[in-house]
Write an enzyme that holds these catalytic residues in place. Structure first.
Site, short mmCIF file in Angstrom:
data_model
loop_
_atom_site.label_atom_id
_atom_site.label_comp_id
_atom_site.label_asym_id
_atom_site.label_seq_id
_atom_site.Cartn_x
_atom_site.Cartn_y
_atom_site.Cartn_z
N ALA A 42 0.98 -1.07 -0.08
CA ALA A 42 -0.04 0.04 -0.20
C ALA A 42 0.84 1.32 -0.09
CB ALA A 42 -0.79 -0.12 1.29
N GLY A 63 -0.18 -5.27 0.14
CA GLY A 63 -1.17 -5.49 -0.71
C GLY A 63 -0.86 -6.13 -2.12
N GLU A 106 -1.24 -9.63 -1.22
CA GLU A 106 -2.78 -9.99 -1.18
C GLU A 106 -3.22 -10.01 -2.55
OE1 GLU A 106 -4.22 -8.13 3.06
OE2 GLU A 106 -3.14 -6.48 1.73
N GLU A 130 2.87 -6.18 7.27
CA GLU A 130 2.08 -5.22 7.96
C GLU A 130 2.21 -5.05 9.37
OE1 GLU A 130 -0.21 -6.07 4.25
OE2 GLU A 130 0.86 -6.97 5.71
#
Length: 255
Positions: free
Chosen positions: A61, A106, A109, A129
Site C-alpha cells: 500500500a 497489498g 494480497e 504489516e
C-alpha cells in the site's frame, strides 16, 4: 492510468503501472476494481494475467497516504479496499499472477486473488504489516491462511518476514518458479491455453472450488452437482463429448 487492461487473443492483462514500486494507493485500488469488472463482463477476455512489469509486482500500500488517515477515515475506506481485491478474486475466469520482484503487503494480497501464481526466481513475497503495528487488511489473513494453512500464514503475518521464491513454492504460496525473464511469457502461455477452453465449464469449476471452500462438504457437493448437471445444456459439452468419442481426448474445439 495506474492500472490498464490490455486484451489480445482472449487474454486480458491487468497491468499495474505506478513507478517505482507499484504502491497501491486509493486511486489504484479503485481502478483495479473497475478493470476487474470490465474483465468479468467482456466476452473477448477469457483468461486474465495480473502483472506489475519486469521489475516489481507491487510493494504494498501507499504508506504515506495511509499515515494521515485516522480511525474514522479507515473505517470508511477499509471495505472499499477489500472490495477492490475481492472483485479481482471473483473474476469468473482463470486468473494467473505473474510475480516479479517484490509482492509485499497489498501486493502479496493481490497475488493471492489469482487462481495460480508464477513467480520469478528473484521474487520476494510477504505480509509485513505487523512491522507497522497493523495486520493485513485486503484479505491477507483470510486468503493466505486458506492457501498455505493457518500455521504458515501466522508465521508470515506474525513476523512480517519476506520469503524468497523457493520457500514460497515449498509452502504453496506460489505454484511455479521460473527465471525472471520468463515470468510473463509463462503466465501468458498458461492463460492463452485456458482461453481456448470451455468458458462456462471453467467458470463452473472456479466457482465450485471457491464457493465450496467457504462451506461444509454437503453444501459444496450440492454446488458442484448443480453446475455439473447444468453444463449438460451447453454446446461446449456436446462438442467435447462428441470429439472425445470420434477423435479421442483433448482435441475438442470449444466455442
Amino acid at each position: 492510468m495506474t492500472v490498464t487492461l490490455e486484451v489480445s487473443e482472449g487474454v486480458g492483462t491487468i497491468r499495474l503501472d505506478r513507478p517505482p514500486m507499484n504502491a497501491l494507493d486509493i486511486a489504484t485500488q479503485d481502478r483495479l476494481r473497475e478493470l476487474a469488472a470490465e474483465a468479468t463482463d467482456r466476452d473477448d477476455v477469457r483468461a486474465v494475467i495480473l502483472y506489475g512489469g519486469e521489475k516489481v509486482f507491487a510493494a504494498g500500500a501507499d504508506i504515506k497516504e495511509m499515515q494521515v488517515m485516522d480511525h474514522t477515515a479507515m473505517v470508511k475506506r477499509s471495505k472499499a479496499l477489500q472490495d477492490s481485491f475481492t472483485a479481482v478474486a471473483r473474476i469468473p475466469k482463470p486468473v494467473v499472477a505473474a510475480v516479479t520482484g517484490y509482492a509485499l503487503g497489498g501486493g502479496c494480497e493481490l497475488a493471492l486473488c489469482a487462481d495460480y501464481r508464477i513467480a520469478a526466481d528473484n521474487a520476494r513475497l510477504g505480509q509485513p504489516e505487523i512491522l507497522l503495528g497493523l495486520i493485513p487488511g485486503a484479505g491477507g489473513t483470510q486468503r493466505l491462511a486458506r492457501l498455505v494453512g493457518p500455521s504458515k500464514a501466522k508465521d508470515l503475518i506474525f513476523t512480517g518476514r519476506h520469503v524468497k521464491a523457493e520457500e514460497a513454492l515449498a509452502i504453496g504460496l506460489v505454484d511455479r518458479v521460473v527465471p525472471a525473464a520468463e515470468v510473463y511469457e509463462q503466465a501468458h502461455a498458461w492463460a492463452a491455453k485456458l482461453a481456448q477452453g470451455p468458458a462456462l465449464a471453467l467458470r463452473a469449476a472456479k466457482e465450485s472450488v471457491d464457493a465450496g471452500l467457504e462451506t461444509d462438504i454437503d453444501t459444496g457437493l450440492s454446488i458442484e452437482r448443480n453446475w455439473f448437471a447444468g453444463l449438460f445444456a451447453t454446446e461446449d459439452r456436446e462438442r467435447g463429448m462428441r470429439s472425445f468419442v470420434e477423435e479421442g481426448p483433448g482435441k475438442a474445439k470449444f466455442v
